[in-house]
Structures are given as structure tokens and as C-alpha cells.
Design a protein around this motif. Structure first.
Motif, PDB file in Angstrom:
ATOM      1  N   ALA A 247      -6.018  -1.565 -10.516  1.00  0.00           N
ATOM      2  CA  ALA A 247      -7.387  -1.767 -10.019  1.00  0.00           C
ATOM      3  C   ALA A 247      -7.417  -2.860  -8.947  1.00  0.00           C
ATOM      4  O   ALA A 247      -8.070  -2.707  -7.909  1.00  0.00           O
ATOM      5  N   ASP A 248      -6.683  -3.961  -9.193  1.00  0.00           N
ATOM      6  CA  ASP A 248      -6.615  -5.031  -8.200  1.00  0.00           C
ATOM      7  C   ASP A 248      -5.886  -4.557  -6.943  1.00  0.00           C
ATOM      8  O   ASP A 248      -6.235  -4.937  -5.824  1.00  0.00           O
ATOM      9  N   TYR A 249      -4.869  -3.742  -7.131  1.00  0.00           N
ATOM     10  CA  TYR A 249      -4.115  -3.194  -6.002  1.00  0.00           C
ATOM     11  C   TYR A 249      -5.042  -2.396  -5.083  1.00  0.00           C
ATOM     12  O   TYR A 249      -5.004  -2.535  -3.857  1.00  0.00           O
ATOM     13  N   LYS A 250      -5.910  -1.573  -5.673  1.00  0.00           N
ATOM     14  CA  LYS A 250      -6.841  -0.773  -4.864  1.00  0.00           C
ATOM     15  C   LYS A 250      -7.838  -1.662  -4.125  1.00  0.00           C
ATOM     16  O   LYS A 250      -8.189  -1.390  -2.971  1.00  0.00           O
ATOM     17  N   LYS A 251      -8.304  -2.748  -4.779  1.00  0.00           N
ATOM     18  CA  LYS A 251      -9.221  -3.691  -4.124  1.00  0.00           C
ATOM     19  C   LYS A 251      -8.562  -4.324  -2.894  1.00  0.00           C
ATOM     20  O   LYS A 251      -9.177  -4.448  -1.836  1.00  0.00           O
ATOM     21  N   ILE A 252      -7.314  -4.744  -3.073  1.00  0.00           N
ATOM     22  CA  ILE A 252      -6.609  -5.424  -1.986  1.00  0.00           C
ATOM     23  C   ILE A 252      -6.332  -4.464  -0.839  1.00  0.00           C
ATOM     24  O   ILE A 252      -6.486  -4.815   0.340  1.00  0.00           O
ATOM     25  N   ILE A 253      -5.936  -3.238  -1.152  1.00  0.00           N
ATOM     26  CA  ILE A 253      -5.685  -2.237  -0.113  1.00  0.00           C
ATOM     27  C   ILE A 253      -6.972  -1.941   0.652  1.00  0.00           C
ATOM     28  O   ILE A 253      -6.977  -1.835   1.897  1.00  0.00           O
ATOM     29  N   SER A 254      -8.089  -1.840  -0.071  1.00  0.00           N
ATOM     30  CA  SER A 254      -9.382  -1.593   0.573  1.00  0.00           C
ATOM     31  C   SER A 254      -9.761  -2.754   1.483  1.00  0.00           C
ATOM     32  O   SER A 254     -10.240  -2.553   2.611  1.00  0.00           O
ATOM     33  N   PHE A 255      -9.545  -3.980   0.993  1.00  0.00           N
ATOM     34  CA  PHE A 255      -9.836  -5.169   1.795  1.00  0.00           C
ATOM     35  C   PHE A 255      -8.992  -5.180   3.060  1.00  0.00           C
ATOM     36  O   PHE A 255      -9.492  -5.415   4.155  1.00  0.00           O
ATOM     37  N   ALA A 256      -7.693  -4.909   2.918  1.00  0.00           N
ATOM     38  CA  ALA A 256      -6.789  -4.918   4.069  1.00  0.00           C
ATOM     39  C   ALA A 256      -7.150  -3.823   5.068  1.00  0.00           C
ATOM     40  O   ALA A 256      -7.080  -4.026   6.283  1.00  0.00           O
ATOM     41  N   ARG A 257      -7.548  -2.668   4.571  1.00  0.00           N
ATOM     42  CA  ARG A 257      -7.886  -1.552   5.444  1.00  0.00           C
ATOM     43  C   ARG A 257      -9.067  -1.912   6.369  1.00  0.00           C
ATOM     44  O   ARG A 257      -9.079  -1.578   7.546  1.00  0.00           O
ATOM     45  N   HIS A 258     -10.070  -2.621   5.831  1.00  0.00           N
ATOM     46  CA  HIS A 258     -11.262  -2.939   6.603  1.00  0.00           C
ATOM     47  C   HIS A 258     -11.134  -4.211   7.418  1.00  0.00           C
ATOM     48  O   HIS A 258     -11.759  -4.341   8.464  1.00  0.00           O
ATOM     49  N   VAL A 259     -10.340  -5.166   6.927  1.00  0.00           N
ATOM     50  CA  VAL A 259     -10.313  -6.488   7.563  1.00  0.00           C
ATOM     51  C   VAL A 259      -8.989  -6.799   8.266  1.00  0.00           C
ATOM     52  O   VAL A 259      -8.983  -7.368   9.360  1.00  0.00           O
ATOM     53  N   ALA A 260      -7.872  -6.442   7.642  1.00  0.00           N
ATOM     54  CA  ALA A 260      -6.565  -6.790   8.218  1.00  0.00           C
ATOM     55  C   ALA A 260      -5.591  -5.637   8.027  1.00  0.00           C
ATOM     56  O   ALA A 260      -4.686  -5.697   7.183  1.00  0.00           O
ATOM     57  N   PRO A 261      -5.738  -4.549   8.793  1.00  0.00           N
ATOM     58  CA  PRO A 261      -4.881  -3.359   8.627  1.00  0.00           C
ATOM     59  C   PRO A 261      -3.392  -3.655   8.739  1.00  0.00           C
ATOM     60  O   PRO A 261      -2.580  -2.998   8.087  1.00  0.00           O
ATOM     61  N   ALA A 262      -3.043  -4.665   9.550  1.00  0.00           N
ATOM     62  CA  ALA A 262      -1.630  -4.983   9.747  1.00  0.00           C
ATOM     63  C   ALA A 262      -0.964  -5.488   8.459  1.00  0.00           C
ATOM     64  O   ALA A 262       0.257  -5.402   8.318  1.00  0.00           O
ATOM     65  N   LEU A 263      -1.774  -6.027   7.541  1.00  0.00           N
ATOM     66  CA  LEU A 263      -1.216  -6.586   6.303  1.00  0.00           C
ATOM     67  C   LEU A 263      -1.075  -5.553   5.191  1.00  0.00           C
ATOM     68  O   LEU A 263      -0.490  -5.830   4.144  1.00  0.00           O
ATOM     69  N   ARG A 264      -1.611  -4.377   5.409  1.00  0.00           N
ATOM     70  CA  ARG A 264      -1.641  -3.363   4.354  1.00  0.00           C
ATOM     71  C   ARG A 264      -0.233  -2.993   3.873  1.00  0.00           C
ATOM     72  O   ARG A 264      -0.005  -2.789   2.681  1.00  0.00           O
ATOM     73  N   LYS A 265       0.730  -2.926   4.792  1.00  0.00           N
ATOM     74  CA  LYS A 265       2.091  -2.536   4.436  1.00  0.00           C
ATOM     75  C   LYS A 265       2.803  -3.596   3.603  1.00  0.00           C
ATOM     76  O   LYS A 265       3.842  -3.321   3.008  1.00  0.00           O
ATOM     77  N   ARG A 266       2.254  -4.805   3.573  1.00  0.00           N
ATOM     78  CA  ARG A 266       2.909  -5.885   2.830  1.00  0.00           C
ATOM     79  C   ARG A 266       2.459  -5.947   1.364  1.00  0.00           C
ATOM     80  O   ARG A 266       2.941  -6.785   0.605  1.00  0.00           O
ATOM     81  N   VAL A 267       1.516  -5.104   0.985  1.00  0.00           N
ATOM     82  CA  VAL A 267       1.002  -5.094  -0.390  1.00  0.00           C
ATOM     83  C   VAL A 267       1.816  -4.118  -1.237  1.00  0.00           C
ATOM     84  O   VAL A 267       2.019  -2.969  -0.842  1.00  0.00           O
ATOM     85  N   GLU A 268       2.289  -4.572  -2.399  1.00  0.00           N
ATOM     86  CA  GLU A 268       3.092  -3.737  -3.284  1.00  0.00           C
ATOM     87  C   GLU A 268       2.505  -3.742  -4.694  1.00  0.00           C
ATOM     88  O   GLU A 268       1.978  -4.766  -5.149  1.00  0.00           O
ATOM     89  N   LEU A 269       2.620  -2.627  -5.379  1.00  0.00           N
ATOM     90  CA  LEU A 269       2.214  -2.521  -6.777  1.00  0.00           C
ATOM     91  C   LEU A 269       3.461  -2.603  -7.644  1.00  0.00           C
ATOM     92  O   LEU A 269       4.376  -1.788  -7.512  1.00  0.00           O
ATOM     93  N   HIS A 270       3.506  -3.583  -8.530  1.00  0.00           N
ATOM     94  CA  HIS A 270       4.662  -3.771  -9.411  1.00  0.00           C
ATOM     95  C   HIS A 270       4.627  -2.731 -10.530  1.00  0.00           C
ATOM     96  O   HIS A 270       3.635  -2.609 -11.248  1.00  0.00           O
ATOM     97  N   LYS A 271       5.715  -1.984 -10.686  1.00  0.00           N
ATOM     98  CA  LYS A 271       5.763  -0.913 -11.685  1.00  0.00           C
ATOM     99  C   LYS A 271       6.915  -1.061 -12.676  1.00  0.00           C
ATOM    100  O   LYS A 271       7.065  -0.257 -13.579  1.00  0.00           O
ATOM    101  N   GLY A 272       7.762  -2.065 -12.504  1.00  0.00           N
ATOM    102  CA  GLY A 272       8.946  -2.203 -13.353  1.00  0.00           C
ATOM    103  C   GLY A 272       8.603  -2.537 -14.796  1.00  0.00           C
ATOM    104  O   GLY A 272       7.507  -3.004 -15.105  1.00  0.00           O
TER     105      GLY A 272
END
Length: 511
Positions: A247-272
Motif C-alpha cells: 500500500a505504501d509502495y503504491k502511494k510513493i509511486i503515485s507521488f513520484a508519477r505526479h511530482v518527480a517522475p525521474a525518481l519513480r525508477k528508484r522505488v523498489e518493493l521488498h519481497k524477500g
């Protein structure tokens, strides 16, 4: 420098960790059962005005009234008595009034005003508020009733500062000031326009609510920790942001998409399968954060003590003795200690007055180098601070902005046995207190037979194989004392019972 942000979120708390070159330097913990109010905007009611303190107390609907100092009084949105009209006073008028007669000319009892929390409640103190309201955005901070454009001190290049002012001068809304945040460096006119539009929309909504709501009432809630941290620290110098909650991952991706698209690729979801903080070995670091003694390289260590008024950090060489040159050994120890002390101050979020007691150095040049190194360690710290040079006695004083309680206060509580002192009476001291107790009982001459309940360690101190203090006590006062061991009782606690009635009488002869 490699910079990473890790966000660990559970049902009960959210933790945001900032790593620099793999080392934990900042941690923010948000417990979901506690309400963070720094940055919140309230419509409050003046309860008391204290001219002698040049301060007022404001009811904002919390258990403790908020503290408002005259230095934090600027723009005043006020309603006097039953008047439905919002009155506005200009900053120039307020400044003239304050200089002439003080806070009592600006604020009156039962006056309704708009305030923003600038400091969380700490210990027995309520929150601190200001009438100068500001709303942070991604690149800008909107300041109502102002006409200035200010630039973050961290933007050092004068050419960039000039470019930013030139862009924002025609964009500045009438009656509002703007502060360009560090993240605004290098941004375009279109990006600033979007930020201003969002902030103005929020301000209009806020004012409408303030005009229609009776005080005390919450007007605007600052963003939750995940969103606010991303807004403030997820900048271009961050290499990776890893979050373990979808849920937090989706919030951050949404924030990056609207405000800082260049940072979107730096966001990762930990699944280990391994927990995120365990993967980076952060849990031991967080545990050590509450310890009084902090080890440094080469066997030196720090002692960190936190009191109500200040925090003291003492530097010790420990096992580090060097080889030949004593001054060089001390200088090397102090440099290591300065780096670790600065890290611990940021990590523990220590604020207020801080005293660092370094090891004495004779060389003035070495003291200057130490001061410069300590200041350099705070270059990335977002809190405001002031640092004084090292004195000839090895003392360095600094103040650091305190917005909320430190992690020591948030993550721990006073010891129920020592009441936060950090020490308890020794066994010898407690044994002497017991002797005095029985002396008072002898003077009262009401009891003759007792059960004495103590810890095993204190029992050994008293019994001493039957020939020690307790035996002498029985002989002198002609008492019959039955010594009982209780493994659950603290070392400095004792209980006395009347053996005939089996009733506790400890408090009867205690002081």
C-alpha cells in the motif's frame, strides 16, 4: 555518497530509516496509536495572556493548552467575541504593536486565532504554536500574508538563486510569500506552477474551513509519516528507496508519477523472506540507540546522558592508548568520537542544548580541526543548529532544533525501580535502611516477631551465614526476625510483616 531510504511498515508502526554509505544516520518512528501534530493547523481560543512572560496559552482542543510566545506571533486571523467577521492585521501593524506594548496589545482572552504547531508536546510541556502559518509543498513552501521570495541556504550557487528568484517573481500569488526548498534547485517554471497551484488550492480549502468552524478545531492535518518523509527527503541525491508494504509502495509511486517522475525508477518493493531491516542489519543498530554507552573504533567509547535540560556526551579513550605521541592519540580519538557523536545526535533525534566533553588537547590547531570535522558531520542534517568552537577545556556546546521528543523518550520509559535515575541504592545502603526501620519499631515497642522479605542478594548481605547484621539486629533489639528470600523482588526493596498477624507493616516505620 550513496544514500538509501528504507521504509518498514506494520499494523502498529511505520519506521523510516536513512542510510548514508550503508550506515544508519536517521530513523523516524511513527506509532499508529500516537498522534503526531507537528505541522498541524488549528483554530484555537486564547485562554491566558501573560505580559510578564510575553506569551499566551491557546486552547486547541488538546489536554494541555498550547504555548504561544510573542516571537512566534506574526499574521493573526482572529475573531473577537461573537463577531462573525475574520479580522486580519498586517505584519507591520503587529510589529509596531509588539514594540510599543507587547503581546497583550495583539492577543486578548477568548480571541479565536489560527495557529500552527511548531513543536510536539515534550515531557510535561504542551505543544508550541505559532501564528505564522506555512504550508510545505514539494519544491516550495507557501507563506500567507508575506511578499518575500526566500531560497534555502543549502542552495549555495548564487547564479541558481538568481535564476530561481527570476522565475518565481511573476508566479508569486498576491499576498503570499514563497520559500524555495532545496529540492527546487534546477526545477523549471512549469514544475513551480504546478506546486503553487496545489498549495493555493489547499490554502483556500483551509481558510473556508476556518471561517465556518467553531474553535477549538483542527483545520489541517500534516501528511502521514510515509508521505511527509517522501516529500521532504526523497530527493535527487537518493539512490534507492525500498519499502516493504504494498500500500505504501503504491502511494510513493503515485507521488513520484505526479511530482518527480525521474525518481519513480528508484522505488523498489521488498519481497524477500528476510525482513527489510534485518537484511540491512539495522535492528542491532536500533537496539544500541537506546544504550548509554556507545563503542567507537579502536576501543574508545561515548557515554550519552539525557536530562530534562540538556544532553551530555562524554568521550573516553577506553582501550585505545596509541603508540608514542599522546597528543596525536587524543586527537585521533576525538575525531572518531566527533563523527560518532554527530551520528548519534542525528540518529536519536536529540534536540535542545547538547554538551560534548572531548578529551583535552593542548594544540589550538587540533581543536580547530576537531570543530571543523564536527560541523562537517552535520552538513546533511535537516534540523537547524548552532555549534560553538571547542574550548581549552575540551567542551563543545551546540543547540539543535527540537520539534518532537527524542527516540529515547519515545521508545523507552522511566525504570519503575529507579524512577529514571539510572541507579538504585546499593545492598549495603538498603541493609542500613532496614536496620533503621527496626530501630523505629523498637522505639514503638508494639511488635516483637517479624517476617522480613528481601531479594537473594540482599539476603546474603544481611545473613552473612547467620553471624552478620541480621543476627546482631535480633540480639540488640531482642526481636525474632524470620528472613525470607523472594527472587521476584528488586535488590533495593524490602517488605516487613507482623509475624503474629501476617500483615504487612513496611510503611509503618518507613520514612
Amino acid at each position: 555518497m550513496k544514500k538509501e531510504i528504507l521504509i518498514n511498515s506494520t499494523e502498529y508502526e511505520t519506521r523510516v530509516a536513512i542510510l548514508e554509505d550503508g550506515k544508519l544516520v536517521e530513523l523516524e518512528v511513527d506509532r499508529h496509536n500516537t498522534d503526531r501534530i507537528a505541522g498541524d493547523i488549528y483554530k484555537g481560543v486564547i485562554k491566558t495572556v501573560l505580559p510578564g512572560m510575553q506569551a499566551a496559552f491557546v486552547d486547541i482542543g488538546m489536554e494541555k493548552a498550547a504555548y504561544l510566545h510573542s516571537s512566534d506571533v506574526g499574521k493573526v486571523y482572529a475573531r473577537h467575541g461573537d463577531s462573525e467577521e475574520m479580522e486580519e492585521e498586517s505584519p507591520a501593524d503587529i510589529i509596531r504593536k509588539k514594540r510599543r506594548a507587547g503581546i497583550e496589545t495583539v492577543l486578548k482572552k477568548n480571541q479565536e486565532i489560527l495557529v500552527q504547531v511548531i513543536k510536539e508536546p515534550i515531557s510535561t510541556k504542551g505543544p508550541r504554536v505559532a501564528t505564522e502559518v506555512s504550508i510545505p509543498g514539494r519544491f516550495l513552501v507557501l507563506v500567507p500574508d508575506d511578499d518575500h521570495i526566500r531560497v534555502s541556504k543549502r542552495i549555495a550557487h548564487w547564479g541558481e538563486k538568481k535564476r530561481l528568484r527570476k522565475i518565481l517573481e511573476p508566479l508569486r500569488p498576491e499576498g503570499f510569500g514563497l520559500i524555495i526548498r532545496t529540492e527546487g534547485e534546477g526545477k523549471s517554471e512549469a514544475e513551480f506552477k504546478g506546486d503553487i497551484k496545489r498549495l493555493m488550492r489547499l490554502w483556500s480549502k483551509l481558510i473556508r474551513k476556518a471561517e465556518s468552524s467553531p474553535a477549538p478545531v483542527l483545520i489541517h492535518k500534516e501528511a502521514e509519516v510515509t508521505v511527509s518523509r517522501i516529500r521532504d527527503v526523497f530527493t535527487a541525491d537518493v539512490d534507492r528507496l525500498i519499502v516493504d508494504n504494498r500500500a505504501d509502495y503504491k502511494k510513493i509511486i503515485s507521488f513520484a508519477r505526479h511530482v518527480a517522475p525521474a525518481l519513480r525508477k528508484r522505488v523498489e518493493l521488498h519481497k524477500g523472506p528476510l525482513p527489510l531491516f534485518d537484511m540491512y542489519n539495522l535492528e542491532p543498530e536500533i537496539e544500541k540507540m537506546l544504550e548509554r554507552k556507545v563503542w567507537i573504533k579502536k576501543g574508545a567509547y561515548l557515554i550519552i546522558d539525557q536530562t530534562e535540560a540538556m544532553v551530555t556526551i562524554d568521550v573516553n579513550t577506553g582501550r585505545f592508548v596509541g603508540k608514542r605521541d599522546q597528543e596525536k592519540t587524543i586527537f585521533e580519538t576525538n575525531i572518531l568520537a566527533a563523527r560518532e557523536a554527530a551520528r548519534q545526535i542525528r540518529l536519536r533525534d536529540i534536540g535542545g542544548l547538547i554538551i560534548v566533553d572531548f578529551i583535552d588537547m593542548y594544540s589550538r590547531e587540533n581543536r580547530r580541526k576537531l570543530y571543523e570535522e564536527f560541523c562537517r558531520c552535520f552538513e546533511r542534517d535537516r534540523a537547524k543548529r548552532a555549534i560553538n568552537p571547542v574550548t581549552e577545556f575540551g567542551i563543545m556546546e551546540m543547540t539543535r532544533e527540537r520539534i518532537r521528543p527524542s527516540h529515547m523518550q519515545t521508545l523507552s520509559e522511566p525504570c519503575p525501580h529507579c524512577n529514571g535515575l539510572g541507579r538504585i541504592p546499593s545492598k549495603d545502603t538498603t541493609a542500613t535502611k532496614i536496620e533503621r526501620w527496626f530501630m523505629r519499631a523498637k522505639a514503638d515497642n508494639k511488635y516483637r516477631s517479624f517476617h522480613l522479605v528481601v531479594s537473594p542478594g540482599l539476603s546474603e548481605e544481611l545473613a552473612d551465614n547467620g553471624t552478620g547484621r541480621l543476627a546482631r539486629l535480633c540480639k540488640v533489639h531482642r526481636f525474632k526476625i524470620n528472613l525470607l528470600r523472594d527472587t521476584t523482588i528488586p535488590e533495593h526493596i524490602y517488605k516487613v510483616y507482623d509475624a503474629d498477624q501476617n500483615v504487612e507493616i513496611t510503611e509503618k516505620y518507613s520514612v
